[in-house]
Each structure stands twice: as structure tokens, then as C-alpha cells.
Design a protein around this motif. Structure first.
Motif, mmCIF file in Angstrom:
data_model
loop_
_atom_site.group_PDB
_atom_site.id
_atom_site.type_symbol
_atom_site.label_atom_id
_atom_site.label_comp_id
_atom_site.label_asym_id
_atom_site.label_seq_id
_atom_site.Cartn_x
_atom_site.Cartn_y
_atom_site.Cartn_z
ATOM 1 N N ILE A 1 -6.319 -0.297 0.096
ATOM 2 C CA ILE A 1 -4.946 0.185 -0.059
ATOM 3 C C ILE A 1 -4.927 1.638 -0.519
ATOM 4 C CG2 ILE A 1 -2.850 -0.062 -1.450
ATOM 5 C CD1 ILE A 1 -3.288 -3.088 -1.317
ATOM 6 N N PHE A 2 -5.673 1.967 -1.576
ATOM 7 C CA PHE A 2 -5.573 3.300 -2.140
ATOM 8 C C PHE A 2 -6.327 4.350 -1.346
ATOM 9 C CE2 PHE A 2 -4.207 0.895 -5.859
ATOM 10 C CZ PHE A 2 -3.049 1.592 -6.135
ATOM 11 N N ILE B 1 -2.845 4.742 1.492
ATOM 12 C CA ILE B 1 -2.123 5.810 0.782
ATOM 13 C C ILE B 1 -2.768 7.169 1.039
ATOM 14 C CG2 ILE B 1 -1.473 6.675 -1.495
ATOM 15 C CD1 ILE B 1 -1.122 3.751 -2.330
ATOM 16 N N ALA C 1 -2.158 8.284 4.604
ATOM 17 C CA ALA C 1 -0.779 8.718 4.867
ATOM 18 C C ALA C 1 -0.536 10.116 4.324
ATOM 19 C CB ALA C 1 0.202 7.738 4.257
ATOM 20 N N TYR C 2 -1.063 10.418 3.138
ATOM 21 C CA TYR C 2 -0.853 11.737 2.545
ATOM 22 C C TYR C 2 -1.732 12.820 3.159
ATOM 23 C CZ TYR C 2 2.267 10.201 -1.169
ATOM 24 O OH TYR C 2 3.330 9.709 -1.870
ATOM 25 N N ASN D 1 -2.082 12.536 -5.348
ATOM 26 C CA ASN D 1 -1.133 11.432 -5.325
ATOM 27 C C ASN D 1 -1.839 10.074 -5.286
ATOM 28 O OD1 ASN D 1 1.238 12.900 -5.472
ATOM 29 N ND2 ASN D 1 1.306 13.217 -3.269
ATOM 30 N N SER D 2 -2.896 9.969 -4.529
ATOM 31 C CA SER D 2 -3.640 8.722 -4.467
ATOM 32 C C SER D 2 -4.277 8.391 -5.821
ATOM 33 C CB SER D 2 -4.714 8.812 -3.392
ATOM 34 O OG SER D 2 -5.481 7.638 -3.368
ATOM 35 N N LEU E 1 -1.451 7.362 -8.351
ATOM 36 C CA LEU E 1 -0.965 6.006 -8.106
ATOM 37 C C LEU E 1 -1.992 4.947 -8.515
ATOM 38 C CD1 LEU E 1 0.870 6.432 -4.715
ATOM 39 C CD2 LEU E 1 1.892 5.915 -6.922
ATOM 40 N N GLN E 2 -3.259 5.219 -8.290
ATOM 41 C CA GLN E 2 -4.290 4.252 -8.666
ATOM 42 C C GLN E 2 -4.432 4.160 -10.184
ATOM 43 O OE1 GLN E 2 -8.055 4.817 -6.797
ATOM 44 N NE2 GLN E 2 -8.720 2.764 -7.276
#
Length: 71
Positions: free
Chosen positions: A44-45, A49, A52-53, A64-65, A68-69
Motif C-alpha cells: 500500500i505505502f 501511494i 500515485a505521488y 507524503n508516503s 502517511l506511513q
């Protein structure tokens, strides 16, 4: 539920009931509660994510990854 399904498949006894699925082998617990979640988290991370970034900007994707993690 997943652990019960694995235990019932791997159980060699033919008895019915919950007595054979209440004590799980250590390796089965390790797979279900440590290895599978770690693989899914990394997918997922790092895959979803970060991927996508990366279309926007590499530095923003990494920050950002990681943010979020860590949350």
C-alpha cells in the motif's frame, strides 16, 4: 476467521468442534499476524501511494508516503 480456515485445512484430526482450532501452531500465527500485514502495508505505502505521488514530483512522493506511513 482466516486463521480458523487455515487451521481447519491443516488439521489432521477428524474431530468436530472448536477444540482443535483454539490452539494454533506458532508458524501459522506468525504468518497471519506478522508476515501478511507487513507485505500488505509495504504494498500500500510503497506501491499505491508512492506510485500515485511519483506522477507529481519525486520529493513530494517520498515525503507524503513517509508522513502517511508514520501516522
Amino acid at each position: 476467521m482466516l486463521l480458523n480456515a487455515f487451521a481447519s485445512v491443516l488439521s489432521s484430526s477428524q474431530s468436530s468442534g472448536m477444540e482443535d482450532t483454539t490452539v494454533y501452531p506458532f508458524w501459522l500465527s506468525l504468518i497471519c499476524f506478522a508476515i501478511v500485514p507487513a507485505i500488505i502495508e509495504e504494498y500500500i505505502f510503497r506501491g499505491v501511494i508512492l506510485g500515485a505521488y511519483l506522477k507529481v514530483e519525486m520529493m513530494a512522493a517520498v515525503l507524503n508516503s513517509s508522513l502517511l506511513q508514520s501516522i
